[in-house]
Design a protein around this motif. Sequence first.
Motif, PDB file in Angstrom:
ATOM      1  N   GLU A  53     -49.822 -66.427  18.931  1.00 63.12           N
ATOM      2  CA  GLU A  53     -49.097 -67.495  19.897  1.00 63.12           C
ATOM      3  C   GLU A  53     -49.355 -67.290  21.302  1.00 63.12           C
ATOM      4  O   GLU A  53     -49.552 -68.267  21.896  1.00 63.12           O
ATOM      5  N   TRP A  56     -52.761 -68.571  22.253  1.00 69.97           N
ATOM      6  CA  TRP A  56     -52.641 -70.104  22.238  1.00 69.97           C
ATOM      7  C   TRP A  56     -52.098 -70.516  23.733  1.00 69.97           C
ATOM      8  O   TRP A  56     -52.377 -71.375  24.332  1.00 69.97           O
ATOM      9  N   GLU A  74     -52.750 -83.722  20.140  1.00 69.04           N
ATOM     10  CA  GLU A  74     -51.761 -83.153  19.256  1.00 69.04           C
ATOM     11  C   GLU A  74     -52.348 -83.499  17.739  1.00 69.04           C
ATOM     12  O   GLU A  74     -52.107 -82.774  16.665  1.00 69.04           O
ATOM     13  N   TRP A  97     -56.130 -80.336  20.175  1.00 67.55           N
ATOM     14  CA  TRP A  97     -55.877 -78.824  20.573  1.00 67.55           C
ATOM     15  C   TRP A  97     -56.808 -77.945  19.655  1.00 67.55           C
ATOM     16  O   TRP A  97     -57.335 -77.227  20.437  1.00 67.55           O
ATOM     17  N   LEU A 147     -49.365 -73.342  12.387  1.00 68.96           N
ATOM     18  CA  LEU A 147     -48.851 -73.494  14.112  1.00 68.96           C
ATOM     19  C   LEU A 147     -49.270 -74.855  14.309  1.00 68.96           C
ATOM     20  O   LEU A 147     -50.361 -75.418  13.888  1.00 68.96           O
ATOM     21  N   MET A 149     -48.907 -78.041  17.384  1.00 64.80           N
ATOM     22  CA  MET A 149     -48.639 -78.631  18.647  1.00 64.80           C
ATOM     23  C   MET A 149     -47.210 -79.535  18.513  1.00 64.80           C
ATOM     24  O   MET A 149     -47.137 -80.332  17.749  1.00 64.80           O
ATOM     25  N   ASN A 150     -46.493 -79.440  19.523  1.00 59.41           N
ATOM     26  CA  ASN A 150     -45.214 -80.033  19.811  1.00 59.41           C
ATOM     27  C   ASN A 150     -45.572 -81.593  19.896  1.00 59.41           C
ATOM     28  O   ASN A 150     -46.129 -82.244  20.865  1.00 59.41           O
ATOM     29  N   PHE A 174     -45.971 -75.324  21.364  1.00 60.42           N
ATOM     30  CA  PHE A 174     -46.462 -74.868  20.006  1.00 60.42           C
ATOM     31  C   PHE A 174     -45.035 -74.284  19.108  1.00 60.42           C
ATOM     32  O   PHE A 174     -44.700 -73.444  19.559  1.00 60.42           O
ATOM     33  N   HIS A 197     -49.776 -81.096  14.094  1.00 65.45           N
ATOM     34  CA  HIS A 197     -48.712 -81.555  15.185  1.00 65.45           C
ATOM     35  C   HIS A 197     -47.214 -81.499  14.353  1.00 65.45           C
ATOM     36  O   HIS A 197     -47.251 -81.957  13.082  1.00 65.45           O
TER      37      HIS A 197
END
Length: 259
Positions: A53, A56, A74, A97, A147, A149-150, A174, A197
């Motif tokens: 992470e 990333w 995302e 992403w 994992l 993306m927010n 993330f 996402h």
Amino acid sequence: MTPHTSGRGRDGGFTLIELLVVIAIIAILAGMLLPALSKAKGKAQSISCLNTEKQWGLSLTLYVDDNNEILPREKDYLGGDLLGWRAAIDAGNSDLWANVLPLKIGLRSLAQIATNERAAFYSRQGLFLCPSAKLPAEKLNYPHFSLAMNSKLIQGGAKVRISSILVPVQTVVFTESGLPGEAKAHPNQANYTGQPHAYANRYSARHNGAGNLVFADGHAEAAKASRVLDLIETSPSKGRAPFPQHSILWTTDPALNPN
């Protein structure tokens, strides 16, 4: 003459009783060591995931520096429920992403993997998979992301600059996200889908009750479910992000609803 069952055998070897004692001792030692080994393995996997992470976070910093501070997208631009392999290759998802960030650190993009070798998406040497994640049987039907993306940073498809995030050191970019079939961090969370996402509703605490997060300032850290989710039984946000937000933020402005 009675059988020889105690003391040394005539050839100097172990008797049956002695062998049984040795086996019992080994079983006891194994029972004591296995939980410790399992815990050590889990800790090593958590550290490996955290290091991933951090990569990333680095790639995101490099990307926004080169793209006028604009965050990558995302999710699938078509808005489908599941991002498939064909959608990953579609030109409309060139700014996803998972397609742009790997290139910043010398790795293959999702589109490149989807074109040539889909099984490589789950390589333990890659950055798309947490080593503690439990992959579903249908893993090759479409890419499953452990994992994500927010998705609360980008709302309505609008482009968002990282500089618009008011509290970057506390704002998630993330999150570890759950895969289909994995245990939820809280029963009230949405079903885990393994999409690129997610936000608090699909956060995964797969590391002994904690999940790794990447923040907008580039740092990564592990966070227990009690920090990420509202666990108050009487709260309308139970099992989702606390609102009002406090130590961990999901939106560009802390005053916004993260759910």
